[in-house]
Structures are given as structure tokens and as C-alpha cells.
Design a protein around this motif. Structure first.
Motif, PDB file in Angstrom:
ATOM      1  N   THR A 149       0.821  -1.221   0.000  1.00 52.14           N
ATOM      2  CA  THR A 149       0.000   0.000   0.000  1.00 52.14           C
ATOM      3  C   THR A 149       0.854   1.270   0.000  1.00 52.14           C
ATOM      4  N   ARG A 150       2.173   1.088  -0.150  1.00 49.75           N
ATOM      5  CA  ARG A 150       3.149   2.181  -0.244  1.00 49.75           C
ATOM      6  C   ARG A 150       3.239   3.009   1.047  1.00 49.75           C
ATOM      7  N   LEU A 151       2.979   2.385   2.155  1.00 46.41           N
ATOM      8  CA  LEU A 151       3.176   3.038   3.444  1.00 46.41           C
ATOM      9  C   LEU A 151       4.597   2.845   3.959  1.00 46.41           C
ATOM     10  N   LEU A 152       5.315   1.865   3.368  1.00 44.49           N
ATOM     11  CA  LEU A 152       6.678   1.551   3.756  1.00 44.49           C
ATOM     12  C   LEU A 152       7.549   1.435   2.511  1.00 44.49           C
ATOM     13  N   PRO A 153       8.872   1.537   2.668  1.00 44.08           N
ATOM     14  CA  PRO A 153       9.759   1.359   1.506  1.00 44.08           C
ATOM     15  C   PRO A 153       9.605  -0.025   0.895  1.00 44.08           C
ATOM     16  N   ASN A 154       9.854  -0.116  -0.385  1.00 50.41           N
ATOM     17  CA  ASN A 154       9.697  -1.378  -1.110  1.00 50.41           C
ATOM     18  C   ASN A 154      10.727  -2.397  -0.643  1.00 50.41           C
ATOM     19  N   THR A 155      10.255  -3.490  -0.068  1.00 50.41           N
ATOM     20  CA  THR A 155      11.142  -4.570   0.372  1.00 50.41           C
ATOM     21  C   THR A 155      10.362  -5.870   0.329  1.00 50.41           C
TER      22      THR A 155
END
Length: 370
Positions: A330-336
């Protein structure tokens, strides 16, 4: 090894919730990429058998092997660095006869068992806040964390690191020590962010730096945010009720257009949002939350500190890992990359979690009497 248990204490709610998520995962994976359906279905069947079998094995017996389990896990983490398969600059997997095995996933549950046993012994001796107890924890914690860092697998490193630190807090770590640690960690994090932006830094790979910086400053790293933007678009396209699974619906989905790569693993929540919509997504998040609460409940009613810490560790693992996976989608955190517990494709993750839940079920069977 096996004791007589009163089945009235068996946590049927927990096991049913876990199996329900596993079944949902198979259907979602089949909708995204049916090449993985059979492997996941076999993994679910095997996981359920292991989970039920371990639920009748005394968790105290398992904890007696906490040192060999710790050594075994670290040996696997070393071996994968030496002889593992490398994909996209990461060496995390063994591939044997077409079967992929990821030691860092198994390490999550093993480390919970090890540190729960270690910390429970410290609690019995009232040595949690002593210099020896703290240094012992730091040394034992640093070894698997360092090995996972060198793979590299930053998402697993962060997840496992936070879970084990949470166990340390639950075991009775002094707030004074926590305050001192925060005074050190907060400036250290700022220095870390500064350092990874310097030319020729040697701490992270370039793609890892870009993922972190794209979260902090997305306007300058648009290429790095494309995957997450497509994920958010897919979730939004499901609206309230969703489009339905691909096998049940003729509506175009992101799996048809390949807008999101590896959707069966790290970005499976985008498929959930698209297929089941807002209501379905909330229900699935609710099931995950109920599993976490059942693990916490098992810990609260455990007969000893060991049961409390193992159950709490599994609750932290499932809750925090789910938060990371959904936060990335949901793009609340960096992509990992990290799997959504019980749902994402990945047999090692599935089996590791099944082992942990099996032990929690046994802890529930031995709950203390009031």
C-alpha cells in the motif's frame, strides 16, 4: 515426548483461522499464477500435518534443544552464503531437485524458540537486566542478524531483529536501558541515512539505497516507486467488493497485464485487494489480527515464562511481518520483499510458521490453572 492432554483446552479457533488463511492463499496464488498452485497446495497439506503433530509435543522438550537448534540455523545461514543460489545480487536460497529452501525463513521460528528459552532462564535467575544478560543477548542476537545482512535480506533482518528485541522487552528489560538504547539508536539511524547517500558507500547495494531513498524522496526516484504505484492502483481497482478471482471473473487484472512482478509472493496483498475489494481485504486483515490475538492469549495463559515468550514471539512475528508486507503493497513503507504470513507463495515460510503455530497450540493445551 507425548503427554495426555485435555482436548477441551485445544485451541480450535487458532488452527481453523490459520488453515483458512492457507486455503485463501492457495486460491489467490492460483488466480495470480497457476504454475505455483500445486506446490503451494502440497505445502499447505504438509504444514497442517506438521502443525497438528507438533501441537501434541511438549514444548518444554523442544526447548531443551535450543542450543543445537540455534547452531543448526546459523550453520544453514553460513552454508547458504557459501553454496546458495544467487538471484538479483542476493544469496538466500538452496535449490535441490527443483525445490527451493530459504534458511532465513526457518531462522525466524528457530530464533524465537532459542531466545524464548534463553530469556526465560534469565528471568528465573533475575538476570535480564544484568550486564552479563544484556551482553549475552546482544552476542547471540548479532550472529544471525549479521549472517542475514550479508545475504543480503534486509526485510527479514529488520523483521527478525524487531521480533527478538520485542521478546527482550517482554522478558522485563528495564525502561532505563531502553531509554539509553533509544538515545543511541536514533542518532545512529540519522547517520545511517546520511552515509548510504555518500559516494562509494560500502554498506548497502545501490538498489537497496534507491528503495530507501525513493520512500523518503519519491519525486527523485520515480522508477523505483513504479511497482508500488501499480500495487496501490490494483488495490484501488478492487473498490468495495473486488473483481473476483481470475478463474471466476473475466475482468482484466494486474496478473493478466504483468504490471506487478512476483505478485504471488511479496505483493500478494495487491491481488487480494483487487480480487476481494475493501471488504474482503478487511476480513483477511481481521483474520490475521485474530491469529495474533490468539497467540497473545496463549501467552497470557501459559503455565510459565517460556510459554509466554514463545507465544508472544510468534504473535510479534506474524503481526510485524504482515504489517511490513501490507505496508509495502500500500506504499506506506519502503519497497522490500517479505511474504504475507500463511498466504504468500513460499514453502519455507509456510512450514516455519506452521512449526511455530504448532508449538503455540501445545502451549494452549498446557495453560495454567486458576
Amino acid at each position: 515426548m507425548f503427554r495426555r492432554y485435555n482436548l477441551k483446552n485445544y485451541n480450535f479457533i487458532l488452527i481453523c483461522l490459520v488453515i483458512a488463511l492457507m486455503i485463501i492463499g492457495v486460491y489467490v496464488i492460483d488466480s495470480v499464477n497457476d504454475e505455483y498452485t500445486m506446490k503451494q497446495a502440497v505445502g499447505v497439506a504438509l504444514s497442517v500435518v506438521i502443525m497438528i503433530a507438533l501441537s501434541f509435543v511438549d514444548y518444554h522438550l523442544i526447548s531443551k534443544f535450543f542450543v543445537p537448534l540455534y547452531a543448526f540455523s546459523n550453520v544453514l545461514l553460513v552454508l547458504v552464503l557459501i553454496a546458495g543460489s544467487t538471484v538479483n545480487n542476493a544469496t538466500r536460497w538452496f535449490t535441490i531437485a527443483g525445490i527451493t529452501f530459504q534458511p532465513s525463513e526457518l531462522a525466524k521460528t528457530i530464533m524465537i524458540i532459542f531466545f524464548a528459552t534463553y530469556l526465560s532462564k534469565l528471568m528465573d535467575k533475575e538476570k535480564v537486566n544484568t550486564f552479563g544478560g544484556i551482553m549475552g543477548f546482544i552476542i547471540f542476537w548479532s550472529i544471525p542478524i549479521a549472517l542475514i545482512f550479508f545475504e543480503p535480506d534486509l526485510s527479514t533482518l529488520v523483521c527478525l531483529g524487531v521480533v527478538l528485541l520485542s521478546l527482550f522487552y517482554i522478558s522485563g528489560l528495564s525502561y532505563k536501558i531502553i531509554g539509553v538504547a533509544l538515545l543511541i539508536l536514533i542518532p545512529s539511524f540519522s547517520i545511517f541515512i546520511w552515509y548510504i547517500q555518500t559516494p562509494n558507500q560500502h554498506l548497502l547495494y545501490e538498489h537497496q539505497v534507491k528503495r530507501i531513498m525513493s520512500f523518503i524522496n519519491p519525486s527523485e526516484y520515480e522508477d523505483e516507486t513504479m511497482q508500488q504505484e501499480n500495487s496501490v492502483m490494483a488495490i484501488g481497482s478492487g473498490q468495495l467488493m473486488g473483481k473476483g478471482l481470475k478463474s471466476d471473473s473475466e475482468a482484466a487484472t494486474t496478473s493478466d497485464t504483468n504490471l506487478i512482478s512476483e505478485q504471488q509472493t511479496d505483493f500478494i496483498f495487491s491481488a487480494i485487494g483487487e480480487s476481494f475489494g475493501f471488504f474482503g481485504s478487511v476480513i483477511i486483515i481481521g483474520i490475521i489480527l485474530l491469529i495474533v490475538l490468539q497467540c497473545i492469549r496463549a501467552g497470557r495463559h501459559a503455565r510459565d515464562e517460556l510459554g509466554l515468550l514463545i507465544s508472544s514471539g510468534m504473535a510479534c512475528l506474524i503481526g510485524f511481518q504482515s504489517f511490513i508486507n501490507i505496508g509495502v503493497a500500500t506504499r506506506l513503507l519502503p519497497n522490500t520483499g517479505i511474504p504475507l504470513p500463511f498466504i504468500s507463495y513460499g514453502l519455507t515460510s509456510l512450514l516455519s510458521l506452521a512449526i511455530g503455530i504448532g508449538i503455540v497450540l501445545n502451549i494452549s493445551l498446557q495453560k495454567r490453572k486458576y
